[in-house]
Design an enzyme around this catalytic site. Sequence first.
Site, PDB file in Angstrom:
ATOM      1  N   ASP A   1      44.597 -16.254 -34.243  1.00  0.00           N
ATOM      2  CA  ASP A   1      44.457 -15.761 -35.612  1.00  0.00           C
ATOM      3  C   ASP A   1      44.035 -14.299 -35.543  1.00  0.00           C
ATOM      4  OD1 ASP A   1      43.510 -15.038 -38.082  1.00  0.00           O
ATOM      5  OD2 ASP A   1      41.956 -16.591 -38.191  1.00  0.00           O
TER       6      ASP A   1
ATOM      7  N   GLU B   1      38.157  11.018 -16.696  1.00  0.00           N
ATOM      8  CA  GLU B   1      36.771  11.262 -16.255  1.00  0.00           C
ATOM      9  C   GLU B   1      35.822  10.723 -17.331  1.00  0.00           C
ATOM     10  OE1 GLU B   1      35.800  15.249 -14.566  1.00  0.00           O
ATOM     11  OE2 GLU B   1      37.715  15.773 -15.469  1.00  0.00           O
TER      12      GLU B   1
ATOM     13  N   GLU C   1      32.582   9.428 -19.215  1.00  0.00           N
ATOM     14  CA  GLU C   1      31.125   9.623 -19.106  1.00  0.00           C
ATOM     15  C   GLU C   1      30.416   8.580 -19.970  1.00  0.00           C
ATOM     16  OE1 GLU C   1      31.257  14.464 -18.441  1.00  0.00           O
ATOM     17  OE2 GLU C   1      31.031  13.692 -20.467  1.00  0.00           O
TER      18      GLU C   1
ATOM     19  N   GLU D   1      25.391  12.888 -14.587  1.00  0.00           N
ATOM     20  CA  GLU D   1      25.936  13.951 -15.435  1.00  0.00           C
ATOM     21  C   GLU D   1      24.809  14.846 -15.955  1.00  0.00           C
ATOM     22  OE1 GLU D   1      27.916  15.907 -16.818  1.00  0.00           O
ATOM     23  OE2 GLU D   1      29.818  15.272 -15.962  1.00  0.00           O
TER      24      GLU D   1
ATOM     25  N   GLU E   1      28.793   9.653 -14.620  1.00  0.00           N
ATOM     26  CA  GLU E   1      30.264   9.713 -14.614  1.00  0.00           C
ATOM     27  C   GLU E   1      30.780   9.054 -13.349  1.00  0.00           C
ATOM     28  OE1 GLU E   1      32.119  13.497 -15.659  1.00  0.00           O
ATOM     29  OE2 GLU E   1      33.575  13.237 -14.051  1.00  0.00           O
TER      30      GLU E   1
ATOM     31  N   HIS F   1      37.616  13.523 -20.175  1.00  0.00           N
ATOM     32  CA  HIS F   1      38.688  14.462 -19.844  1.00  0.00           C
ATOM     33  C   HIS F   1      39.851  13.682 -19.249  1.00  0.00           C
ATOM     34  CE1 HIS F   1      35.258  17.577 -19.079  1.00  0.00           C
ATOM     35  NE2 HIS F   1      35.354  17.219 -20.338  1.00  0.00           N
TER      36      HIS F   1
ATOM     37  N   ARG G   1      36.660  26.385 -18.230  1.00  0.00           N
ATOM     38  CA  ARG G   1      36.141  25.149 -18.819  1.00  0.00           C
ATOM     39  C   ARG G   1      35.682  25.319 -20.262  1.00  0.00           C
ATOM     40  NH1 ARG G   1      35.487  23.615 -13.435  1.00  0.00           N
ATOM     41  NH2 ARG G   1      35.779  21.387 -13.100  1.00  0.00           N
TER      42      ARG G   1
ATOM     43  N   GLU H   1      44.294  19.560 -17.531  1.00  0.00           N
ATOM     44  CA  GLU H   1      43.137  18.767 -17.925  1.00  0.00           C
ATOM     45  C   GLU H   1      42.928  18.940 -19.432  1.00  0.00           C
ATOM     46  OE1 GLU H   1      39.175  20.228 -16.965  1.00  0.00           O
ATOM     47  OE2 GLU H   1      38.468  18.187 -16.659  1.00  0.00           O
TER      48      GLU H   1
ATOM     49  N   ARG I   1      40.564  18.353 -22.415  1.00  0.00           N
ATOM     50  CA  ARG I   1      39.114  18.146 -22.414  1.00  0.00           C
ATOM     51  C   ARG I   1      38.561  17.589 -23.721  1.00  0.00           C
ATOM     52  NH1 ARG I   1      36.498  20.596 -18.319  1.00  0.00           N
ATOM     53  NH2 ARG I   1      34.673  21.098 -19.578  1.00  0.00           N
TER      54      ARG I   1
HETATM   55  N1  GLN Z   1      29.920  16.044 -21.290  1.00  0.00           N
HETATM   56  C1  GLN Z   1      30.904  17.091 -21.488  1.00  0.00           C
HETATM   57  C2  GLN Z   1      31.837  16.728 -22.630  1.00  0.00           C
HETATM   58  O1  GLN Z   1      31.379  16.314 -23.622  1.00  0.00           O
HETATM   59  C3  GLN Z   1      31.670  17.380 -20.214  1.00  0.00           C
HETATM   60  C4  GLN Z   1      30.803  17.875 -19.101  1.00  0.00           C
HETATM   61  C5  GLN Z   1      31.544  18.041 -17.805  1.00  0.00           C
HETATM   62  O2  GLN Z   1      32.080  17.096 -17.273  1.00  0.00           O
HETATM   63  N2  GLN Z   1      31.636  19.204 -17.284  1.00  0.00           N
HETATM   64  O3  GLN Z   1      33.029  16.852 -22.559  1.00  0.00           O
HETATM   65 MG    MG Z   2      34.017  15.351 -13.998  1.00  0.00          MG
HETATM   66 MG    MG Z   3      31.805  15.192 -16.622  1.00  0.00          MG
HETATM   67 MG    MG Z   4      36.633  17.503 -16.118  1.00  0.00          MG
END
Ligand code: GLN
Ligand code: MG
Ligand code: MG
Ligand code: MG
Length: 440
Positions: free
Chosen positions: A50, A123, A125, A178, A185, A234, A302, A319, A321
Amino acid sequence: MNEISGIRASSGGRPQFVQLIFVDMNGVPKGMEIPIGRYEEAVEGGIAFDGSSIPGFQGIEDSDLIFKADPSTYAEVPWEGIARVYGYIYKDGKPYKADPRGVLKRALEGLEKEGFKAYIGPEPEFYLFRKNGTWELQVPDGGGYFDLVTLDKARELRREIALYMQAFGLVPEVLHHEVGKAQHEIDFRYDEALKTADNIVSFKYLVKAMAEMRGLYATFMPKPIYGFPGNGMHLHISLWRDGENAFVGEEGLRETALHFIAGILKHAKALAAVTNPTVNSYKRLVPGYEAPVYISWGYRNRSALIRVPAFWGNGARIEYRCPDPSANPYLAFSAILMAGLDGIKRKLEPEAYVETNVYEMSDEERSKAGIETLPGSLGEALEELKKDKVVREALGGAYKNFIAYKEREWEEYVTYLKAKELPLETKKVTEWELERYFHV
Ligand code: GLN
Ligand code: MG
Ligand code: MG
Ligand code: MG
């Protein structure tokens, strides 16, 4: 485990039960358990259920669904002595339109028609809490990025998770503390998109189970605590064609990669509704915590939304993010890949890449560089999604269910804010969010 008066869930090491698992519109795993004797039936004819109380699925007036197991995903759950399997959902003899796993399968078939195969590595977290009736972070862990020994109270738990991951076919690659206190992570090896989406579901299931066994509570909520770093996820993405990485050639990034990047940047605002699908997601996307805010790309950088890591050859990838672990991985992958494919089909060119820290640029500098801002709330992101045909279509038949479900979520939050006399721009994490998303 699970022993009641001498009867065990597994007998002679063989599981007696199989969990049939699918995800709801939120990407949260749901399932029913069958005795192992019915497993053949689950693979061949499917098992009826269901669907009316599954978030984002059917109404009660028409809720008969069938779960068909995908035997390639069968794995044992060693600590429970049972097995579990993923599958596809059917309705009236046809694939059910709102089944997220089915949506991704169909998106990948579309990609394959264009000659591409997608590989993704995540990746994820998470934070570890002790949930004694409060939402406070009570783990005695003062650690930060890459801390070890006394500052890293969860090292054994992380290793335990990594060992069990292998039972689910995940290949752990890096485990670390982290930036946030009690934030961790564990990265695992990239795989084909559908496999990676399954792996994310398995990973979250596993982390929660292992944490629970140690009296802890793991949350993948994007921003559990105001003033602390958020939980991101990421995604490292590459497309392959004829057994070769289609993103690189002898001279670095190929046009295909640039078009793919341009496609994602073009659709980034609408994509956010899918990759960052909770009210709480937007509490993470603020300056100061390594989370993206501006729609830009760069090499190594980054502070950009898309980063091209300094790896060439077959390891080349981009990547992304923005995504966070509250995303439904099947829907998020479908949306991202279709946005990138749109860039390839239309040969879109990205704006120039940025080499500086985007957060430190003035509004004027950003606007000169053509850098726009991600949506500031779920409400804004949903408006963008409604306007974006490519991303809407990427969600296929699930789009209607998704947007209806998410608009209701946003309205409930707005009603809560009004009742509390809080402004729409509230960046603090509210009780409403903790109630609603802590289990994510
Ligand atoms: N915590 C960070 C985010 O919110 C990432 C940090 C990292 O992995 N360099 O994306
Ligand atoms: Mg990482
Ligand atoms: Mg990270
Ligand atoms: Mg990364």
